[in-house]
Design a protein around this motif. Structure first.
Motif, mmCIF file in Angstrom:
data_model
loop_
_atom_site.group_PDB
_atom_site.id
_atom_site.type_symbol
_atom_site.label_atom_id
_atom_site.label_comp_id
_atom_site.label_asym_id
_atom_site.label_seq_id
_atom_site.Cartn_x
_atom_site.Cartn_y
_atom_site.Cartn_z
ATOM 1 N N UNK A 1 12.670 -28.577 -11.233
ATOM 2 C CA UNK A 1 12.772 -28.918 -9.909
ATOM 3 C C UNK A 1 14.011 -29.420 -9.349
ATOM 4 N N UNK A 2 14.245 -28.716 -8.095
ATOM 5 C CA UNK A 2 15.526 -29.017 -7.395
ATOM 6 C C UNK A 2 15.083 -29.956 -6.352
ATOM 7 N N UNK A 3 15.871 -31.141 -6.161
ATOM 8 C CA UNK A 3 15.926 -31.860 -4.918
ATOM 9 C C UNK A 3 16.906 -31.462 -4.065
ATOM 10 N N UNK A 4 16.630 -30.937 -3.056
ATOM 11 C CA UNK A 4 17.647 -30.270 -2.049
ATOM 12 C C UNK A 4 18.012 -30.882 -0.512
ATOM 13 N N UNK A 5 18.978 -31.517 -0.579
ATOM 14 C CA UNK A 5 19.238 -31.930 0.863
ATOM 15 C C UNK A 5 19.387 -30.918 1.826
ATOM 16 N N UNK A 6 19.140 -31.316 3.062
ATOM 17 C CA UNK A 6 18.967 -30.178 3.950
ATOM 18 C C UNK A 6 20.247 -30.032 4.669
ATOM 19 N N UNK A 7 21.267 -30.756 5.297
ATOM 20 C CA UNK A 7 22.508 -30.808 5.784
ATOM 21 C C UNK A 7 23.663 -31.150 4.879
ATOM 22 N N UNK A 8 24.434 -30.193 4.577
ATOM 23 C CA UNK A 8 25.699 -30.701 3.636
ATOM 24 C C UNK A 8 26.778 -29.762 4.103
ATOM 25 N N UNK B 1 6.383 -39.524 -8.372
ATOM 26 C CA UNK B 1 4.703 -38.933 -8.386
ATOM 27 C C UNK B 1 4.853 -37.394 -7.768
ATOM 28 N N UNK B 2 5.749 -37.253 -6.672
ATOM 29 C CA UNK B 2 6.041 -35.946 -6.194
ATOM 30 C C UNK B 2 6.730 -34.972 -7.053
ATOM 31 N N UNK B 3 7.702 -35.532 -7.889
ATOM 32 C CA UNK B 3 8.313 -34.712 -8.790
ATOM 33 C C UNK B 3 7.231 -34.230 -9.989
ATOM 34 N N UNK B 4 6.653 -34.919 -10.373
ATOM 35 C CA UNK B 4 5.588 -34.563 -11.211
ATOM 36 C C UNK B 4 4.459 -33.623 -10.774
ATOM 37 N N UNK B 5 4.170 -33.783 -9.603
ATOM 38 C CA UNK B 5 3.205 -32.871 -8.722
ATOM 39 C C UNK B 5 3.828 -31.495 -8.761
ATOM 40 N N UNK B 6 5.020 -31.402 -8.239
ATOM 41 C CA UNK B 6 5.783 -30.130 -8.128
ATOM 42 C C UNK B 6 5.861 -29.479 -9.476
ATOM 43 N N UNK B 7 6.348 -30.072 -10.462
ATOM 44 C CA UNK B 7 6.545 -29.790 -11.845
ATOM 45 C C UNK B 7 5.313 -29.070 -12.530
ATOM 46 N N UNK B 8 3.933 -29.795 -11.912
ATOM 47 C CA UNK B 8 2.729 -28.935 -12.333
ATOM 48 C C UNK B 8 2.363 -27.918 -11.832
ATOM 49 N N UNK B 9 3.203 -27.388 -10.718
ATOM 50 C CA UNK B 9 2.670 -26.440 -10.124
ATOM 51 C C UNK B 9 2.211 -26.440 -8.726
ATOM 52 N N UNK B 10 1.863 -27.826 -8.160
ATOM 53 C CA UNK B 10 1.269 -27.996 -7.227
ATOM 54 C C UNK B 10 2.224 -28.280 -5.950
ATOM 55 N N UNK B 11 1.702 -27.971 -4.800
ATOM 56 C CA UNK B 11 2.668 -28.399 -3.622
ATOM 57 C C UNK B 11 2.459 -29.841 -3.058
ATOM 58 N N UNK B 12 3.363 -30.040 -2.394
ATOM 59 C CA UNK B 12 3.403 -31.561 -1.850
ATOM 60 C C UNK B 12 3.022 -31.535 -0.404
ATOM 61 N N UNK B 13 1.740 -32.024 -0.290
ATOM 62 C CA UNK B 13 1.203 -32.192 0.982
ATOM 63 C C UNK B 13 0.588 -33.328 1.443
ATOM 64 N N UNK B 14 1.305 -34.247 1.653
ATOM 65 C CA UNK B 14 0.918 -35.361 2.068
ATOM 66 C C UNK B 14 0.439 -35.325 3.423
ATOM 67 N N UNK B 15 -0.966 -35.656 3.791
ATOM 68 C CA UNK B 15 -1.562 -35.299 5.007
ATOM 69 C C UNK B 15 -0.762 -35.975 6.235
ATOM 70 N N UNK B 16 -0.134 -37.320 6.034
ATOM 71 C CA UNK B 16 0.244 -37.934 7.049
ATOM 72 C C UNK B 16 1.868 -37.352 7.322
ATOM 73 N N UNK B 17 2.537 -37.117 6.510
ATOM 74 C CA UNK B 17 4.073 -36.405 6.458
ATOM 75 C C UNK B 17 3.781 -35.025 7.069
#
Length: 215
Positions: A50-57, A113-129
């Protein structure tokens, strides 16, 4: 252990993310990078899941780096880290194949929880966000909506039900309960419709549904 690479130009942000993640017990931060160019080299060398990537650098930004990472063989799961004034960039990153995004002020428990979700092969789809992100593109050109509808046209009625539920951020289990289908059946529907539409993941499918104004 879930191997994570953190990309951010602010040392304080990298340090904070590392501290939170390594407290989880099942996550190890294998490295850090300050910009996109460093990220490419670090990912090739360290092989994170998993890579956590900042947008603006400075230098190579997160969007350019994400595109390069996801074109490589055996790419990691890329999650964009954003503040909401950069929605446009995150939207494009999801189209490139990033599996989701986090806010920089995400609570520690949700970050793990998000990192675990992604590592399991799932996308992060928080409905509100997700709704907030895609809402910034509500004034899309009519042609774009029409193109999205044409792409969705080959889906069966059941596949359309599934993709609409998926676009609301529901998990396979939740979709199954709503549509009265078994979870393996939902999983099969999702895999089939992604292949039929030429999409990389659930996030891209959700964006397509929102583009078509069907969500």
């Amino acid at each position: 252990m879930i191997r994570v690479l953190i990309i951010d130009d602010e040392a304080l942000v990298r340090s904070g993310l590392r501290m939170i993640l390594e407290a989880a017990g099942d996550v190890v931060v294998v490295g850090e990078a300050r910009d996109g160019e460093e990220a490419i080299g670090a990912a090739a060398r360290l092989r994170p899941e998993v890579v956590l990537m900042d947008v603006r650098m400075p230098g190579m930004d997160g969007l350019t780096a994400t595109g390069r990472l996801l074109r490589a063989a055996g790419p990691p799961k890329v999650v964009m880290v954003t503040t909401f004034d950069l929605d446009e960039y995150v939207h494009e990153a999801l189209r490139l194949g990033a599996v989701g995004f986090l806010l920089k002020d995400t609570p520690p428990r949700e970050l793990i929880a998000a990192v675990r979700t992604v590592a399991e092969g799932n996308a992060m789809l928080s409905p509100s966000v997700l709704k907030r992100l895609l809402g910034s593109f509500a004034h899309k050109a009519p042609s774009r909506a029409e193109v999205a509808r044409q792409r969705l046209a080959p889906l069966t009625a059941r596949e359309e039900d599934v993709i609409k539920a998926l676009a609301r951020g529901l998990s396979n289990a939740e979709i199954g309960r709503e549509l009265k289908l078994s979870e393996p059946t939902v999983k099969a529907h999702v895999s089939r419709l992604l292949a039929k539409l030429g999409l990389a993941n659930r996030v891209q499918a959700a964006i397509l549904v929102h583009d078509a104004d069907l969500a």
